[in-house]
Design a protein around this motif. Structure first.
Motif, PDB file in Angstrom:
ATOM      1  N   UNK A  10     -43.255  36.027  16.419  1.00 28.93           N
ATOM      2  CA  UNK A  10     -44.148  35.297  15.465  1.00 28.93           C
ATOM      3  C   UNK A  10     -43.169  34.285  14.950  1.00 28.93           C
ATOM      4  N   UNK A  11     -42.439  33.360  15.690  1.00 25.21           N
ATOM      5  CA  UNK A  11     -41.694  32.208  14.908  1.00 25.21           C
ATOM      6  C   UNK A  11     -42.552  31.466  14.309  1.00 25.21           C
ATOM      7  N   UNK A  12     -42.014  30.703  13.160  1.00 21.17           N
ATOM      8  CA  UNK A  12     -42.948  29.880  12.353  1.00 21.17           C
ATOM      9  C   UNK A  12     -43.303  28.886  13.093  1.00 21.17           C
ATOM     10  N   UNK A  13     -44.706  28.292  12.539  1.00 18.19           N
ATOM     11  CA  UNK A  13     -45.224  27.176  13.023  1.00 18.19           C
ATOM     12  C   UNK A  13     -45.279  26.355  11.760  1.00 18.19           C
ATOM     13  N   UNK A  14     -44.980  24.941  11.837  1.00 19.52           N
ATOM     14  CA  UNK A  14     -44.879  24.031  10.940  1.00 19.52           C
ATOM     15  C   UNK A  14     -46.545  23.866  10.157  1.00 19.52           C
ATOM     16  N   UNK A  15     -46.445  23.845   9.131  1.00 21.41           N
ATOM     17  CA  UNK A  15     -47.685  23.783   8.620  1.00 21.41           C
ATOM     18  C   UNK A  15     -48.068  22.396   7.463  1.00 21.41           C
ATOM     19  N   UNK A  16     -47.068  21.491   7.369  1.00 20.59           N
ATOM     20  CA  UNK A  16     -46.921  20.357   6.851  1.00 20.59           C
ATOM     21  C   UNK A  16     -46.132  19.459   7.642  1.00 20.59           C
ATOM     22  N   UNK A  17     -46.614  18.063   7.725  1.00 20.88           N
ATOM     23  CA  UNK A  17     -45.879  17.092   8.628  1.00 20.88           C
ATOM     24  C   UNK A  17     -44.350  17.228   8.040  1.00 20.88           C
ATOM     25  N   UNK A  18     -43.486  16.903   9.272  1.00 20.33           N
ATOM     26  CA  UNK A  18     -42.101  16.945   8.546  1.00 20.33           C
ATOM     27  C   UNK A  18     -41.627  15.389   8.592  1.00 20.33           C
ATOM     28  N   UNK A  19     -40.901  15.034   7.540  1.00 17.35           N
ATOM     29  CA  UNK A  19     -40.022  13.503   7.668  1.00 17.35           C
ATOM     30  C   UNK A  19     -38.462  13.878   8.009  1.00 17.35           C
ATOM     31  N   UNK A  20     -37.960  15.071   8.418  1.00 20.39           N
ATOM     32  CA  UNK A  20     -36.837  15.050   8.820  1.00 20.39           C
ATOM     33  C   UNK A  20     -36.490  14.465  10.045  1.00 20.39           C
ATOM     34  N   UNK A  21     -35.571  13.421  10.330  1.00 26.61           N
ATOM     35  CA  UNK A  21     -35.506  12.722  11.421  1.00 26.61           C
ATOM     36  C   UNK A  21     -35.031  13.736  12.774  1.00 26.61           C
ATOM     37  N   UNK A  22     -34.313  14.712  12.504  1.00 24.22           N
ATOM     38  CA  UNK A  22     -33.928  15.559  13.550  1.00 24.22           C
ATOM     39  C   UNK A  22     -35.220  16.427  14.201  1.00 24.22           C
ATOM     40  N   UNK A  23     -35.805  16.786  13.039  1.00 21.12           N
ATOM     41  CA  UNK A  23     -37.286  17.693  13.526  1.00 21.12           C
ATOM     42  C   UNK A  23     -38.160  16.694  14.290  1.00 21.12           C
ATOM     43  N   UNK A  24     -38.197  15.448  13.795  1.00 21.92           N
ATOM     44  CA  UNK A  24     -39.164  14.343  14.471  1.00 21.92           C
ATOM     45  C   UNK A  24     -38.826  14.123  15.943  1.00 21.92           C
ATOM     46  N   UNK A  25     -37.231  14.068  15.971  1.00 27.14           N
ATOM     47  CA  UNK A  25     -36.786  13.695  17.463  1.00 27.14           C
ATOM     48  C   UNK A  25     -37.129  14.870  18.341  1.00 27.14           C
ATOM     49  N   UNK A  26     -36.903  16.100  17.974  1.00 26.14           N
ATOM     50  CA  UNK A  26     -37.016  17.108  18.588  1.00 26.14           C
ATOM     51  C   UNK A  26     -38.507  17.406  18.943  1.00 26.14           C
ATOM     52  N   UNK A  27     -39.163  17.379  18.048  1.00 27.77           N
ATOM     53  CA  UNK A  27     -40.771  17.395  18.297  1.00 27.77           C
ATOM     54  C   UNK A  27     -41.375  16.411  19.470  1.00 27.77           C
ATOM     55  N   UNK A  28     -40.897  15.074  19.142  1.00 27.16           N
ATOM     56  CA  UNK A  28     -41.392  14.004  20.222  1.00 27.16           C
ATOM     57  C   UNK A  28     -40.726  14.414  21.503  1.00 27.16           C
ATOM     58  N   UNK A  29     -39.216  14.642  21.573  1.00 22.67           N
ATOM     59  CA  UNK A  29     -38.698  15.317  22.711  1.00 22.67           C
ATOM     60  C   UNK A  29     -39.267  16.264  23.666  1.00 22.67           C
TER      61      UNK A  29
END
Length: 188
Positions: A10-29
């Motif tokens: 049960x790792x966490x799942x994001x509940x709100x959109x993120x604005x962190x550039x690393x998180x956005x790049x990781x999600x896009x990748x």
């Protein structure tokens, strides 16, 4: 089970959109990798400041969204011809990044089994993998781990059985061994 230890159910799942550039790049990748399906070899990406990439390649600006051009945005650049090896530590141990690379992301597929499935495995590595692959509780997962030169990290986990963009789990420590190995690529 992966070399990084057990993966939580049960790792966490994001509940709100993120604005962190690393998180956005990781999600896009991760989504980019997912579009190519399963049974892929490991893939490595350099993370570079999007503003610097556009400065060097102005024609890219037309392909980017407004979100891609925000301050601090990172772009992933795939590193082709990654050597194929069962020993990821040795592959990652030979990587050193130039100063312009802010971070890196690494995608790798693993099979996860309950800890008791690893008892009494054959000594032959191929026979052990074959037995684990046939285990009824086996789960196939893809990890994408992204780290930055300044030490930040994010891990994403996609299960083959729940292969949807909104089912990708995130956490800072889903693969601590892989996080450490990727951070070490910036120590050279």
């Amino acid at each position: 089970m992966g070399e990084d230890g057990p993966v939580s159910d049960q790792p966490s799942r994001p509940s709100e959109p993120t604005t962190d550039p690393l998180a956005i790049a990781a999600l896009d990748t991760e989504r980019h990798v997912a579009r190519s399906g399963w049974d892929q070899p490991p893939r490595l990406f350099a993370l570079v400041p999007t503003a610097e990439l556009v400065a060097h390649e102005p024609q890219l600006r037309a392909t980017l969204s407004a979100a891609d051009l925000t301050d601090g945005a990172l772009s992933a650049v795939e590193q082709e011809n990654l050597p194929r090896s069962a020993d990821l530590e040795s592959v990652l141990g030979r990587i050193a990044w130039p100063e312009g690379v802010t971070g890196c992301a690494f995608a790798v597929e693993r099979m996860v089994v309950p800890p008791d499935a690893e008892r009494d495995l054959p000594r032959d590595p191929d026979a052990a993998v074959e037995r684990l692959a046939a285990h009824p509780d086996r789960r196939d997962v893809r990890l994408l781990v992204a780290v930055t030169r300044d030490g930040r990290s994010i891990c994403l986990l996609r299960q083959r059985a729940h292969d949807a963009d909104d089912q990708v789990a995130t956490g800072p420590d889903l693969a601590p061994g892989l996080v450490a190995a990727l951070r070490a690529t910036f120590d050279a």
